[in-house]
Write a protein that holds these residues in place. Structure first.
Motif, PDB file in Angstrom:
ATOM      1  N   TRP A 187      -6.926  -2.100  -1.067  1.00 32.89           N
ATOM      2  CA  TRP A 187      -7.402  -1.953   0.293  1.00 32.89           C
ATOM      3  C   TRP A 187      -8.793  -1.354   0.210  1.00 32.89           C
ATOM      4  O   TRP A 187      -9.240  -0.977  -0.889  1.00 32.89           O
ATOM      5  N   ILE A 223      -6.928   1.581 -11.988  1.00 34.32           N
ATOM      6  CA  ILE A 223      -5.572   1.048 -11.823  1.00 34.32           C
ATOM      7  C   ILE A 223      -5.643  -0.463 -11.640  1.00 34.32           C
ATOM      8  O   ILE A 223      -6.467  -0.969 -10.885  1.00 34.32           O
ATOM      9  N   LEU A 227       2.298   6.447  -7.112  1.00 24.81           N
ATOM     10  CA  LEU A 227       1.250   7.254  -7.755  1.00 24.81           C
ATOM     11  C   LEU A 227       1.501   8.747  -7.546  1.00 24.81           C
ATOM     12  O   LEU A 227       1.265   9.557  -8.445  1.00 24.81           O
ATOM     13  N   LEU A 228       2.003   9.107  -6.360  1.00 29.02           N
ATOM     14  CA  LEU A 228       2.345  10.516  -6.112  1.00 29.02           C
ATOM     15  C   LEU A 228       3.433  10.975  -7.077  1.00 29.02           C
ATOM     16  O   LEU A 228       3.339  12.072  -7.648  1.00 29.02           O
ATOM     17  N   SER A 238       1.174   4.071  -3.021  1.00 28.38           N
ATOM     18  CA  SER A 238       0.871   5.485  -2.796  1.00 28.38           C
ATOM     19  C   SER A 238       2.015   6.376  -3.252  1.00 28.38           C
ATOM     20  O   SER A 238       1.799   7.378  -3.941  1.00 28.38           O
ATOM     21  N   VAL A 297       0.819  -1.209   0.000  1.00 29.02           N
ATOM     22  CA  VAL A 297       0.000   0.000   0.000  1.00 29.02           C
ATOM     23  C   VAL A 297       0.855   1.262   0.000  1.00 29.02           C
ATOM     24  O   VAL A 297       0.620   2.204  -0.765  1.00 29.02           O
ATOM     25  N   GLN A 302     -10.442   1.311   0.482  1.00 25.23           N
ATOM     26  CA  GLN A 302     -10.780   2.536  -0.238  1.00 25.23           C
ATOM     27  C   GLN A 302     -10.216   2.581  -1.659  1.00 25.23           C
ATOM     28  O   GLN A 302     -10.482   3.514  -2.407  1.00 25.23           O
ATOM     29  N   PHE A 303      -9.442   1.556  -2.018  1.00 24.48           N
ATOM     30  CA  PHE A 303      -8.709   1.602  -3.284  1.00 24.48           C
ATOM     31  C   PHE A 303      -9.632   1.638  -4.498  1.00 24.48           C
ATOM     32  O   PHE A 303      -9.485   2.469  -5.394  1.00 24.48           O
ATOM     33  N   ALA A 304     -10.603   0.728  -4.513  1.00 19.84           N
ATOM     34  CA  ALA A 304     -11.476   0.608  -5.682  1.00 19.84           C
ATOM     35  C   ALA A 304     -12.223   1.912  -5.942  1.00 19.84           C
ATOM     36  O   ALA A 304     -12.454   2.293  -7.089  1.00 19.84           O
ATOM     37  N   ALA A 305     -12.595   2.617  -4.858  1.00 20.89           N
ATOM     38  CA  ALA A 305     -13.343   3.864  -5.013  1.00 20.89           C
ATOM     39  C   ALA A 305     -12.461   4.977  -5.571  1.00 20.89           C
ATOM     40  O   ALA A 305     -12.905   5.778  -6.383  1.00 20.89           O
ATOM     41  N   LEU A 306     -11.204   4.987  -5.131  1.00 22.37           N
ATOM     42  CA  LEU A 306     -10.347   6.105  -5.486  1.00 22.37           C
ATOM     43  C   LEU A 306      -9.582   5.866  -6.780  1.00 22.37           C
ATOM     44  O   LEU A 306      -9.219   6.797  -7.466  1.00 22.37           O
ATOM     45  N   ALA A 307      -9.326   4.614  -7.079  1.00 17.63           N
ATOM     46  CA  ALA A 307      -8.484   4.321  -8.243  1.00 17.63           C
ATOM     47  C   ALA A 307      -9.131   3.233  -9.083  1.00 17.63           C
ATOM     48  O   ALA A 307      -8.560   2.170  -9.279  1.00 17.63           O
ATOM     49  N   PRO A 308     -10.344   3.482  -9.578  1.00 16.65           N
ATOM     50  CA  PRO A 308     -11.079   2.414 -10.256  1.00 16.65           C
ATOM     51  C   PRO A 308     -10.400   1.913 -11.528  1.00 16.65           C
ATOM     52  O   PRO A 308     -10.727   0.832 -12.007  1.00 16.65           O
TER      53      PRO A 308
END
Lengths: 335, 335
Positions: A286, A296, A264-265, A261, A257, A288-294
């Motif tokens: 993790w 990737i 990606l930054l 991060s 994780v 929240q991953f799917a919501a934020l990075a659908p």
């Protein structure tokens, strides 16, 4: 510290119970510890007095007598890793339902802290230890594990010298599928950034990475295989360095994780998109991953399933079962 | 359970020390408890024997004598919230450096589990309790807090009936700035989705939301203010419902990590982008947020700063300082 808070009085002691029941201290002690040589009349007399006073046996004293604390210690490498936090959340829920409390410690990736936390568990007489170790080889960690006298359940770690159950993730399958797919899509310069080689997850990922390349007849690029820490800062620096190479990678696998991060930054700051400019495969999603990075790609493992399986291994081990190994799957999610 | 592991023998006891030093049990006890009435000769004799045997005083027995366990209990509402996991990580680090261990429990948003976890802390005789409560008003929670006899430090919660220190976030400032900016940009249908009103964070966010609308002379839309849980699933359903309204919102404030995740998932499944189709302001970022969602607006608070401030409040309270309140800032991050 604030005695007034609980109504002005100290909690009742075994002596208060003896006085109220008008029996000897030792009689109360015998009744409360379940001693067989106690008359029914005495038992009723003492338990009535204890109930009337609201007496509760002291946990520490009781644990000292029984040797059991109904507590499980969970040593996390880093609690701020949301995948492992969710494993702990689910494991705690299942253990709580079985009547156990869980003590979570976080070693913040620090070997000295890990040894201290394992020692804490021994001091607190936990009934079992779950460990997602910072290192499989650190002497201070091994020394603590050797001194454990309760069941040990390792999370994604191998320590051959120690008798322990283990929940292992099948990192190989997911990474192999991901690298096979990248190579089939024409990528020949694929980078892998991840943590130390002294934990099983890294070794399994590297093995899959190597095998996929060998199967495709494409050599791995040693300058693109980077092992350091699982930290975001480390990955950010390394990705900037990779992008500045004369022949930069066209795809990056990010192990963990924190590494994802940081990578990606670095891409964001370089004005590159993981959707159009460079392929990114996150090794671990993790919650929240799917919501934020659908969009990737990822190698996914189910943290709820892992937490439930861990709780199961713990309860079995405390029930006297022989140590055993369980494998949880990983899955490549192209998008 | 596996006696062979620690070298075949039980750990040495106080009786073994007495035998080796050839003194009475009570003399060993007096030396080890630091009793003043002990000759220097006796002290050397006993400590030499203890060192030679590798004797370590039993933690439970020692705690029972001293009443101190050098342990802090941290009751988290939900450990899988990465913002709070990071607060705990930093707080644990600072407390460890001060010689304290931290026990973390997670209540998984469940009021019954919260009461059990607070009771666990009392049973384990922790030296202080940090609590990010599920509810400020649940009778079972309040009953546990009233029975605490050690310092209590509340994280972003107000319980006026209990004497406690508190670390509070200035939610008002960040949300006010965000809603002011949205209204100034022409949004008139702004939604707010967040958890229960029985925690301070929600009340402060609502107060700022209302005030910003009043200052702009624009009425809030009651059908767009949704209070339920902090869960991702809840938010996902609600956002789908909002998008199906005849007059859907043009902007959404999402209160908490779970709500933000659920809202972003719903937008993704509806084919809407938070960058171009609908304004999203995430109330709370977390360590991986900036990397994954660099273009989503947010109200930020610094979880490292919060963890350090908490550790400070804990150490002060255990040192005998009067309970006090501290405020940590929030900041609106337009992007």
């Amino acid at each position: 510290m604030d005695g007034a808070r609980n109504g002005g009085g100290k909690p009742p002691t075994i002596r208060d119970v003896a006085a109220r029941a008008n029996v000897a201290f030792s009689s109360v002690s015998r009744v409360l510890s379940g001693h067989p040589d106690v008359s029914e009349k005495m038992r009723v007399r003492v338990t009535t007095a204890a109930t009337e006073l609201g007496y509760k046996p002291d946990f520490l004293a009781q644990s000292l007598r029984s040797g059991h604390t109904r507590t499980i210690g969970f040593a996390l490498r880093d609690i701020s890793n949301p995948l492992f936090a969710n494993v702990a959340r689910r494991c705690e829920r299942d253990l709580r339902r079985a009547g156990y409390s869980m003590i979570i410690t976080s070693s913040d990736g620090d070997i000295a802290a890990e040894a201290e936390n394992l020692e804490l568990f021994r001091e607190r007489h936990v009934d079992a230890v779950i460990a997602s170790l910072v290192s499989e080889t650190a002497p201070t960690t091994l020394q603590q594990l050797e001194q454990l006298t309760v069941p040990l359940i390792l999370l994604d770690r191998e320590v051959p010298s120690i008798k322990a159950s283990a929940l292992l993730s099948d990192h190989y399958a997911g990474v192999r599928a991901a690298v096979d797919a990248l190579l089939a899509a024409g990528h020949v310069r694929i980078a892998l950034i991840t943590g130390e080689l002294d934990v099983r997850s890294t070794r399994e990922r590297v093995r899959a990475f190597d095998d996929a390349h060998a199967a495709a007849g494409i050599p791995t690029a040693p300058d693109l295989m980077i092992f350091g820490t699982f930290d975001s800062d480390f990955a950010e620096v390394e990705v900037h360095r990779l992008l500045a190479l004369p022949d930069p990678p066209s795809a990056i696998l990010t192990g963990g994780v924190g590494v994802t991060s940081g990578a990606l930054l670095a891409l964001h700051h370089s004005g590159l998109s993981p959707e159009t400019d460079i392929a990114v495969v996150a090794l671990d999603e993790w919650p929240q991953f799917a919501a934020l990075a659908p969009s990737i790609w990822s190698v996914h493992r189910d943290s709820d399933e892992m937490g439930a399986a861990l709780a199961h291994l713990v309860l079995d081990a405390m029930g006297g079962a022989e140590p055993r190994m369980e494998i949880t799957p990983t899955e490549f999610h192209p998008r």
